[in-house]
Motif scaffolding. Structure first.
Motif, PDB file in Angstrom:
ATOM      1  N   GLU A 106      -5.991   8.849  -3.342  1.00  0.00           N
ATOM      2  CA  GLU A 106      -6.196   7.423  -3.564  1.00  0.00           C
ATOM      3  C   GLU A 106      -6.256   7.090  -5.054  1.00  0.00           C
ATOM      4  OE1 GLU A 106      -9.725   6.518  -1.404  1.00  0.00           O
ATOM      5  OE2 GLU A 106      -8.728   6.470   0.550  1.00  0.00           O
ATOM      6  N   ALA A 107      -6.791   8.023  -5.858  1.00  0.00           N
ATOM      7  CA  ALA A 107      -6.883   7.780  -7.294  1.00  0.00           C
ATOM      8  C   ALA A 107      -5.526   7.828  -7.974  1.00  0.00           C
ATOM      9  CB  ALA A 107      -7.812   8.811  -7.938  1.00  0.00           C
ATOM     10  N   LEU A 108      -4.571   8.539  -7.380  1.00  0.00           N
ATOM     11  CA  LEU A 108      -3.272   8.739  -8.019  1.00  0.00           C
ATOM     12  C   LEU A 108      -2.159   7.905  -7.403  1.00  0.00           C
ATOM     13  CD1 LEU A 108      -3.317  12.631  -8.480  1.00  0.00           C
ATOM     14  CD2 LEU A 108      -4.001  10.867 -10.112  1.00  0.00           C
ATOM     15  N   HIS A 109      -2.453   7.178  -6.321  1.00  0.00           N
ATOM     16  CA  HIS A 109      -1.411   6.419  -5.634  1.00  0.00           C
ATOM     17  C   HIS A 109      -1.785   4.935  -5.556  1.00  0.00           C
ATOM     18  CE1 HIS A 109      -0.212  10.454  -4.401  1.00  0.00           C
ATOM     19  NE2 HIS A 109       0.957   9.948  -4.057  1.00  0.00           N
ATOM     20  N   ASP A 110      -0.767   4.114  -5.598  1.00  0.00           N
ATOM     21  CA  ASP A 110      -0.936   2.682  -5.420  1.00  0.00           C
ATOM     22  C   ASP A 110      -1.182   2.402  -3.945  1.00  0.00           C
ATOM     23  OD1 ASP A 110      -0.678  -0.182  -5.854  1.00  0.00           O
ATOM     24  OD2 ASP A 110       1.293   0.035  -4.914  1.00  0.00           O
ATOM     25  N   PRO A 111      -2.269   1.745  -3.582  1.00  0.00           N
ATOM     26  CA  PRO A 111      -2.585   1.551  -2.158  1.00  0.00           C
ATOM     27  C   PRO A 111      -1.596   0.658  -1.422  1.00  0.00           C
ATOM     28  CG  PRO A 111      -4.099   0.289  -3.536  1.00  0.00           C
ATOM     29  CD  PRO A 111      -3.302   1.162  -4.460  1.00  0.00           C
ATOM     30  N   LEU A 112      -0.914  -0.242  -2.117  1.00  0.00           N
ATOM     31  CA  LEU A 112       0.007  -1.158  -1.452  1.00  0.00           C
ATOM     32  C   LEU A 112       1.345  -0.506  -1.167  1.00  0.00           C
ATOM     33  CD1 LEU A 112       0.741  -3.974  -0.414  1.00  0.00           C
ATOM     34  CD2 LEU A 112       1.373  -4.588  -2.762  1.00  0.00           C
ATOM     35  N   SER A 113       1.965   0.059  -2.173  1.00  0.00           N
ATOM     36  CA  SER A 113       3.316   0.606  -2.015  1.00  0.00           C
ATOM     37  C   SER A 113       3.325   2.050  -1.558  1.00  0.00           C
ATOM     38  CB  SER A 113       4.070   0.496  -3.347  1.00  0.00           C
ATOM     39  OG  SER A 113       3.459   1.320  -4.332  1.00  0.00           O
ATOM     40  N   GLY A 114       2.213   2.768  -1.773  1.00  0.00           N
ATOM     41  CA  GLY A 114       2.181   4.187  -1.452  1.00  0.00           C
ATOM     42  C   GLY A 114       2.796   5.058  -2.531  1.00  0.00           C
ATOM     43  N   LEU A 115       3.363   4.452  -3.574  1.00  0.00           N
ATOM     44  CA  LEU A 115       3.931   5.205  -4.680  1.00  0.00           C
ATOM     45  C   LEU A 115       2.825   5.625  -5.638  1.00  0.00           C
ATOM     46  CD1 LEU A 115       7.020   2.933  -5.473  1.00  0.00           C
ATOM     47  CD2 LEU A 115       6.936   4.944  -3.983  1.00  0.00           C
ATOM     48  N   ARG A 148       4.520  -8.006   0.851  1.00  0.00           N
ATOM     49  CA  ARG A 148       5.554  -7.504   1.765  1.00  0.00           C
ATOM     50  C   ARG A 148       6.833  -7.176   0.998  1.00  0.00           C
ATOM     51  NH1 ARG A 148       6.394 -11.943   6.101  1.00  0.00           N
ATOM     52  NH2 ARG A 148       8.021 -10.480   6.742  1.00  0.00           N
ATOM     53  N   VAL A 149       7.149  -7.976   0.009  1.00  0.00           N
ATOM     54  CA  VAL A 149       8.328  -7.703  -0.811  1.00  0.00           C
ATOM     55  C   VAL A 149       8.136  -6.398  -1.591  1.00  0.00           C
ATOM     56  CG1 VAL A 149       9.719  -8.523  -2.749  1.00  0.00           C
ATOM     57  CG2 VAL A 149       8.952 -10.128  -0.983  1.00  0.00           C
ATOM     58  N   ILE A 150       6.933  -6.211  -2.159  1.00  0.00           N
ATOM     59  CA  ILE A 150       6.643  -4.978  -2.902  1.00  0.00           C
ATOM     60  C   ILE A 150       6.812  -3.759  -2.003  1.00  0.00           C
ATOM     61  CG2 ILE A 150       4.783  -3.651  -3.988  1.00  0.00           C
ATOM     62  CD1 ILE A 150       5.839  -5.722  -5.844  1.00  0.00           C
ATOM     63  N   VAL A 151       6.275  -3.839  -0.792  1.00  0.00           N
ATOM     64  CA  VAL A 151       6.364  -2.712   0.147  1.00  0.00           C
ATOM     65  C   VAL A 151       7.823  -2.437   0.516  1.00  0.00           C
ATOM     66  CG1 VAL A 151       5.777  -1.921   2.470  1.00  0.00           C
ATOM     67  CG2 VAL A 151       4.046  -3.049   1.064  1.00  0.00           C
ATOM     68  N   GLU A 211       9.882   1.069  -0.430  1.00  0.00           N
ATOM     69  CA  GLU A 211      10.572   1.898   0.551  1.00  0.00           C
ATOM     70  C   GLU A 211      12.036   2.083   0.175  1.00  0.00           C
ATOM     71  OE1 GLU A 211       9.883  -0.163   4.181  1.00  0.00           O
ATOM     72  OE2 GLU A 211       7.809   0.572   4.413  1.00  0.00           O
ATOM     73  N   LEU A 212      12.659   1.018  -0.332  1.00  0.00           N
ATOM     74  CA  LEU A 212      14.055   1.104  -0.748  1.00  0.00           C
ATOM     75  C   LEU A 212      14.209   2.063  -1.926  1.00  0.00           C
ATOM     76  CD1 LEU A 212      17.016   0.178  -0.755  1.00  0.00           C
ATOM     77  CD2 LEU A 212      16.305  -1.759  -2.170  1.00  0.00           C
ATOM     78  N   PHE A 213      13.332   1.947  -2.927  1.00  0.00           N
ATOM     79  CA  PHE A 213      13.412   2.817  -4.086  1.00  0.00           C
ATOM     80  C   PHE A 213      13.206   4.274  -3.685  1.00  0.00           C
ATOM     81  CE2 PHE A 213      11.716  -0.902  -6.816  1.00  0.00           C
ATOM     82  CZ  PHE A 213      12.986  -1.455  -6.853  1.00  0.00           C
ATOM     83  N   ALA A 214      12.187   4.520  -2.874  1.00  0.00           N
ATOM     84  CA  ALA A 214      11.865   5.890  -2.485  1.00  0.00           C
ATOM     85  C   ALA A 214      13.008   6.544  -1.719  1.00  0.00           C
ATOM     86  CB  ALA A 214      10.592   5.913  -1.644  1.00  0.00           C
ATOM     87  N   SER A 234      19.846  -6.243  -3.901  1.00  0.00           N
ATOM     88  CA  SER A 234      20.484  -7.512  -3.535  1.00  0.00           C
ATOM     89  C   SER A 234      21.021  -7.486  -2.111  1.00  0.00           C
ATOM     90  CB  SER A 234      21.633  -7.819  -4.513  1.00  0.00           C
ATOM     91  OG  SER A 234      21.140  -7.969  -5.824  1.00  0.00           O
ATOM     92  N   GLN A 235      21.571  -6.344  -1.719  1.00  0.00           N
ATOM     93  CA  GLN A 235      22.212  -6.267  -0.407  1.00  0.00           C
ATOM     94  C   GLN A 235      21.214  -6.025   0.715  1.00  0.00           C
ATOM     95  OE1 GLN A 235      25.189  -3.243  -0.849  1.00  0.00           O
ATOM     96  NE2 GLN A 235      26.276  -4.343  -2.476  1.00  0.00           N
ATOM     97  N   ALA A 236      20.295  -5.053   0.498  1.00  0.00           N
ATOM     98  CA  ALA A 236      19.390  -4.668   1.580  1.00  0.00           C
ATOM     99  C   ALA A 236      18.354  -5.735   1.865  1.00  0.00           C
ATOM    100  CB  ALA A 236      18.694  -3.347   1.247  1.00  0.00           C
ATOM    101  N   VAL A 237      17.981  -6.507   0.833  1.00  0.00           N
ATOM    102  CA  VAL A 237      16.991  -7.548   1.053  1.00  0.00           C
ATOM    103  C   VAL A 237      17.671  -8.914   1.064  1.00  0.00           C
ATOM    104  CG1 VAL A 237      14.707  -8.368   0.324  1.00  0.00           C
ATOM    105  CG2 VAL A 237      15.421  -6.063  -0.234  1.00  0.00           C
ATOM    106  N   GLY A 238      18.973  -8.899   0.999  1.00  0.00           N
ATOM    107  CA  GLY A 238      19.729 -10.146   1.017  1.00  0.00           C
ATOM    108  C   GLY A 238      20.244 -10.495   2.389  1.00  0.00           C
ATOM    109  N   ALA A 239      21.050 -11.517   2.438  1.00  0.00           N
ATOM    110  CA  ALA A 239      21.521 -12.034   3.724  1.00  0.00           C
ATOM    111  C   ALA A 239      22.499 -11.093   4.409  1.00  0.00           C
ATOM    112  CB  ALA A 239      22.178 -13.395   3.510  1.00  0.00           C
TER     113      ALA A 239
END
Length: 394
Positions: free
Chosen positions: A212-221, A266-269, A273-276, A317-322
């Motif tokens: 928990e000290a080394l990870h961001d609680p929202l994104s898990g990164l 939700r956008v951050i999460v 996930e996309l970056f990871a 742009s593509q994965a979170v786009g239309a």
């Protein structure tokens, strides 16, 4: 000596129940089962003291019920580490069968049958988790815990199999060899099991706090601290040559203002996930706060890192786009985009943070040039001619 055990064991077992209860209060799920198990076993051994004061077969059956319940909880506590709820129905059936046979034995006045049913029932309840856990001993703390549980299981198996030898007189259970062995070995193996379980639970707790000290609680990164530690570990093994990418979501404040911070989360999460899923396995990625992400690509030159950053930019742009329908899912009125700044880590640099500073400058350049692009700054002094960008025409 048997009378001393009769009063000492309940106190010892109840003390461990209290200790595990404290660990449970620190949000360690398995500790709740350990606590309940030791309180049940404490109650079971307390029945022996009650029998000494007011002899009655009811005390024996109450002890059987509490011991079987304690061992059912032991089995669940062990499986919380290795294979949660494995064969739960079968274990409950073993518990019920053991209690039923003990009840029949009490009615028939057959003490040997009662002791065999109780001992072998406890053996099966704590023995089954050993089968499930033998291939899941990933942490060093699991090994002494497995050994302690195996000794407890063996103790119950041997006692249940040798009842005719250790119970020479059915009318004097408190003074029998069986009672003495049961209490003496329970004191020894119960202590070993409790200490092993406490150590394992506390190590799990420390590992969770460290995570928990080394990870961001929202994104898990990784967070900033986790990123610095991961970089330091990598530097000790292989150095820090490579490329550094800084990413920032475009118009993120407007997204929060229009849709609220919960939607922004939700956008951050989604982007985390996309970056990871888009980066090489050797890469180190972290969320530095807000909408900023930092990515280190070990041993990667600027051209290759620029291509990776541009692929991620297009995927945003593509994965979170239309095009994939996620715009409607997230409720965005326009495609989500991100800007990227890139720099390489120089051999003679003492810290990767110098490269981060250059990547931040390149990111600022990307923002100034219209966003949704990758800008690269290579040189230490970062003169203007060394800045270029990659941008989609779409």
């Amino acid at each position: 000596m048997g009378e001393n055990f009769a009063f000492f064991l309940p106190v010892m077992m109840a003390s461990f129940g209290v200790a595990f209860g404290f660990v449970w209060s620190l949000r360690v799920r398995a500790a709740s089962y350990w606590s309940g198990a030791y309180f049940c076993v404490a109650g079971g051994f307390a029945m022996l003291a009650g029998f000494a004061l007011f002899p009655s077969p009811i005390w024996g059956f109450a002890a059987d019920l509490l011991l079987a319940s304690g061992f059912l909880l032991f089995s669940q506590a062990l499986l919380e580490r290795w294979r949660t709820s494995w064969l739960l129905r079968a274990r409950i059936a073993i518990w019920a069968l053991s209690i039923m046979l003990c009840a029949v034995a009490v009615v028939l006045g057959d003490l040997r049958l009662e002791l065999v049913a109780s001992s072998l029932g406890c053996f099966l309840l704590i023995g089954l988790p050993l089968i499930a856990g033998k291939d899941h001993l990933r942490n060093w703390s699991d090994c002494p815990l497995f050994a302690a549980a195996a000794l407890v299981a063996l103790d119950n198996l041997v006692r249940g199999s040798t009842v005719p030898l250790t119970l020479s007189n059915q009318g004097s259970f408190p003074t029998s060899h069986y009672a003495f062995l049961m209490q003496a070995l329970a004191c020894l193996f119960g202590l070993f099991l409790a200490l092993s379980a406490l150590a394992a639970n506390m190590l799990d707790l420390l590992a969770r706090y460290r995570r928990e000290a080394l990870h961001d609680p929202l994104s898990g990164l990784l967070n900033r601290r986790g990123f610095d530690e991961a970089i330091a570990q990598h530097a000790r093994r292989k150095g820090v040559e490579g490329s550094l990418i800084v990413c920032d979501i475009d118009h993120f404040k407007a997204i929060n203002d229009q849709f609220g911070h919960a939607f922004g989360d939700r956008v951050i999460v989604a982007l985390a996930e996309l970056f990871a899923s888009s980066i090489p396995a050797s890469a180190i990625i972290a969320r530095f706060g807000g909408e900023e992400f930092v990515l280190f690509l070990p041993g990667t030159h600027a051209a290759r890192a620029g291509a990776i950053a541009n692929d991620i930019r297009e995927a945003v742009s593509q994965a979170v786009g239309a095009r994939l329908g996620l715009t409607r899912t997230l409720g965005l009125t326009r495609p989500l985009t991100a800007s990227f700044g890139l720099s390489t880590v120089q051999r003679d640099e003492g810290s990767i943070h110098q490269a981060i500073a250059r990547a931040d400058e390149a990111l600022y350049e990307a923002k100034m040039r219209g966003r949704n692009r990758v800008c690269v700054r290579r040189a230490l002094c970062a003169p203007t001619p060394d800045v270029f960008s990659l941008v989609s025409n779409s």
